[in-house]
Design an enzyme around this catalytic site. Sequence first.
Site, short mmCIF file in Angstrom:
data_model
loop_
_atom_site.label_atom_id
_atom_site.label_comp_id
_atom_site.label_asym_id
_atom_site.label_seq_id
_atom_site.Cartn_x
_atom_site.Cartn_y
_atom_site.Cartn_z
N GLY A 167 4.01 2.64 0.75
CA GLY A 167 4.80 1.52 1.23
C GLY A 167 3.99 0.56 2.07
O GLY A 167 4.13 -0.67 1.96
N ASP A 168 3.13 1.09 2.93
CA ASP A 168 2.26 0.25 3.74
C ASP A 168 1.31 -0.55 2.85
O ASP A 168 1.01 -1.72 3.13
CB ASP A 168 1.43 1.11 4.71
CG ASP A 168 2.29 2.09 5.49
OD1 ASP A 168 3.43 1.73 5.84
OD2 ASP A 168 1.82 3.21 5.75
#
Length: 301
Positions: free
Chosen positions: A250-251
């Site tokens: 996600g990052d």
Amino acid sequence: MIYTITFNPALDYMVKVEGLNFGMVNRTSYEEVYAGGKGINVSIVLKNLETESRALGFIAGFTGNEIEKRVKEANVSTDFIKLSEGMSRINVKIKSDKETELNGNGPKISEKELDNLFEKLEGLKEDDFLVLAGSIPSSLPRNTYEVIMDRLRNRGINFVVDATGELLLNVIKYKPFLVKPNHHELSELFGVQISSEDEIIYYAKRLREMGAENVIISMAGDGAIFISSTGEVIKTAAPKGEVVNSVGAGDSMVAGFIAGYLKNRDLNEAFKMGIATGSASAFSKDLATKQKVDELLAQIN
């Protein structure tokens, strides 16, 4: 310039155990140590994509020194605040029949040390990006994100918020450039059970109506849905590949979106870059590399 904040960074100790047996001595078949934290991940992936950023946050003790050392080894510029007491946490991530995580609490951050961060943020300029990602440590006020965004409002700074629950809802009014909940987090935000893409789009549009400029709803192996600042709705399937490690995916999507956007200010291309970068991390033992991202971009329509 892009700035990331990691309030509670960690040394992530990742181990693989063949058949974890509780209450017994277990031997690892693989182990690795990473500098962890959502903001740090974003900065490292940005550097891998040849985009500069500066990692801010708080570190303490010998573990904090090691975190800073590893981030600098990734050629990321840092400006961490060294706390006077405690030590940065160690998170243990066990890969076995099921994935298990043991996350530490981290050190206490004093009001004076938080003020030090606020002073650093006063140096941000118009068109800079500020990435606020992850949870707030228990030693800080729950409204810390709000305080930061309120202090910097009306200065042309692009806020990127990757947070959940009230932490996200309470800052939507500051019109962040990008928010990125997944479909489960979207359900929790509105207290509903979402069971279709139409419902995902409806509630993602609600986030835009509340103030967010651009909204990405990630759906793991099912791809992602993007609601742009122009109101355009785009759904993209995930590239094909074997998921090796979900940590940091996600990052990486956030980093890919920012890096893609800064190339030519094209939101659609930014979204494609985000999808490819998030998948590149998921398909790798470590965070996404430019080579892997370029390979996956060709699969995205």
